[in-house]
Enzyme design. Structure first.
Site, PDB file in Angstrom:
ATOM      1  N   CYS A  56      18.551  12.282   6.112  1.00  0.00           N
ATOM      2  CA  CYS A  56      19.392  13.327   6.693  1.00  0.00           C
ATOM      3  C   CYS A  56      19.569  13.081   8.203  1.00  0.00           C
ATOM      4  O   CYS A  56      18.631  12.642   8.881  1.00  0.00           O
ATOM      5  CB  CYS A  56      18.749  14.685   6.485  1.00  0.00           C
ATOM      6  SG  CYS A  56      18.648  15.191   4.764  1.00  0.00           S
ATOM      7  N   CYS A  77      17.016  14.246  10.902  1.00  0.00           N
ATOM      8  CA  CYS A  77      15.649  13.719  10.762  1.00  0.00           C
ATOM      9  C   CYS A  77      15.601  12.196  10.746  1.00  0.00           C
ATOM     10  O   CYS A  77      14.606  11.614  10.312  1.00  0.00           O
ATOM     11  CB  CYS A  77      15.013  14.257   9.486  1.00  0.00           C
ATOM     12  SG  CYS A  77      14.984  16.058   9.418  1.00  0.00           S
ATOM     13  N   CYS A  98      11.949  22.595   4.427  1.00  0.00           N
ATOM     14  CA  CYS A  98      13.362  22.214   4.340  1.00  0.00           C
ATOM     15  C   CYS A  98      13.551  21.159   3.245  1.00  0.00           C
ATOM     16  O   CYS A  98      14.451  21.272   2.399  1.00  0.00           O
ATOM     17  CB  CYS A  98      13.829  21.695   5.701  1.00  0.00           C
ATOM     18  SG  CYS A  98      15.602  21.361   5.799  1.00  0.00           S
ATOM     19  N   CYS A  99      12.670  20.143   3.218  1.00  0.00           N
ATOM     20  CA  CYS A  99      12.775  19.111   2.171  1.00  0.00           C
ATOM     21  C   CYS A  99      12.509  19.707   0.790  1.00  0.00           C
ATOM     22  O   CYS A  99      13.147  19.299  -0.196  1.00  0.00           O
ATOM     23  CB  CYS A  99      11.776  17.985   2.437  1.00  0.00           C
ATOM     24  SG  CYS A  99      12.284  16.775   3.664  1.00  0.00           S
ATOM     25  N   CYS A 106       9.586  12.801   2.066  1.00  0.00           N
ATOM     26  CA  CYS A 106      10.228  14.109   1.891  1.00  0.00           C
ATOM     27  C   CYS A 106       9.535  14.946   0.816  1.00  0.00           C
ATOM     28  O   CYS A 106       9.738  16.149   0.743  1.00  0.00           O
ATOM     29  CB  CYS A 106      11.699  13.927   1.522  1.00  0.00           C
ATOM     30  SG  CYS A 106      11.940  13.080  -0.040  1.00  0.00           S
TER      31      CYS A 106
HETATM   32  S1  SF4 Z   1      15.183  15.249   5.685  1.00  0.00           S
HETATM   33 FE1  SF4 Z   1      15.314  16.835   7.289  1.00  0.00          FE
HETATM   34  S2  SF4 Z   1      17.297  17.910   7.007  1.00  0.00           S
HETATM   35 FE2  SF4 Z   1      16.862  16.669   5.141  1.00  0.00          FE
HETATM   36  S3  SF4 Z   1      15.943  18.103   3.743  1.00  0.00           S
HETATM   37 FE3  SF4 Z   1      14.246  17.078   4.832  1.00  0.00          FE
HETATM   38  S4  SF4 Z   1      13.790  18.313   6.667  1.00  0.00           S
HETATM   39 FE4  SF4 Z   1      15.772  19.026   5.794  1.00  0.00          FE
END
Ligand code: SF4
Length: 234
Positions: free
Chosen positions: A204, A207, A121-122, A230
């Site tokens: 985010c 998280c 996701c990151c 991240c």
């Molecule tokens: S901090 Fe969490 S929601 Fe944001 S990009 Fe990374 S995994 Fe995705």
């Protein structure tokens, strides 16, 4: 002021020399060096936790580019801080977005990828957009500090970002949390309202949680997932 692009070997040499020369320099002096060396090919990145580095940079380079990654998962307070910075500070805020909206990502990878595979996701929502967004720059500054966490204890004030082939600058690397708070108070710098609501590091929403007594400043990020960064700063 030098604004001509440099080759990667030249940039690396500049970074290595500056790391030695500027280790003891003040944050304004480090940023003045960056402005003189890279001109408009220098930017500040900001998570909009606070606008300290953006404020410092704007004093030596009015209108400096401030790059913000809008992951689509930010707290409303973070977007509000970004908008306030753009409205009142002498900076040029640039918002970078991932290739996919959250809905498009959910459709391809399933919902809540952040819970199942936060690294991916990151990579999709932070690392890739930043990679693209930094293409037009030779150097970028961050708000990384050595006292934030053990993984950041060795942060150089100027380093070579081998992954992106750019000079990476951490002008407040040697600052403490008390230094940040003193600068904010003295200059009335904008900060994210969540910092007065139990959060010490703002990322985010899915998280990030409030920190508990005795935890380090970044303990609220990806809590329980064994993840501390991240990927932008790895
Ligand atoms: S901090 Fe969490 S929601 Fe944001 S990009 Fe990374 S995994 Fe995705």
């Amino acid at each position: 002021m030098t604004t001509a692009p440099h080759t990667a070997p030249e940039l690396r040499q500049v970074a290595e020399q500056a790391a030695a020369d500027l280790e003891e320099a003040s944050a304004p002096d480090i940023l003045r060096w960056a402005a003189d060396t890279f001109g408009r090919r220098f930017c500040v990145t900001s998570s909009m936790e606070d606008a300290v580095v953006a404020h410092l940079a704007s004093r030596v380079m009015p209108g400096v580019d401030v790059v913000f990654l809008d992951t689509g998962y930010h707290f409303p307070e973070t977007i509000g801080t970004r908008d306030a910075v753009a409205a009142v500070m002498d900076v040029h805020v640039i918002t970078l977005s991932p290739r996919q909206t959250v809905a498009e990502q959910d459709a391809e990878y399933g919902p809540k990828l952040h819970d199942r595979d936060p690294d991916r996701c990151c990579a999709l929502r932070k690392v890739a957009p930043l990679e693209e967004g930094l293409r037009g720059y030779d150097a970028w500054a961050t708000g990384l500090r050595r006292d934030e966490s053990p993984t950041r204890a060795g942060t150089p004030v100027v380093g070579w970002d081998a992954k992106r082939q750019k000079v990476k600058i951490a002008p407040i690397a040697r600052w403490s949390q008390a230094d940040v708070e003193a600068y904010v108070a003295e200059h009335g710098v904008l900060t994210n309202p969540l910092l007065t609501d139990g959060f010490t590091s703002v990322g985010c929403a899915p998280c990030t949680r409030r920190v508990l007594a005795g935890e380090d400043a970044r303990a609220g990020r990806w809590a329980g997932l064994g993840k501390t960064e991240c990927g932008i700063h790895l």
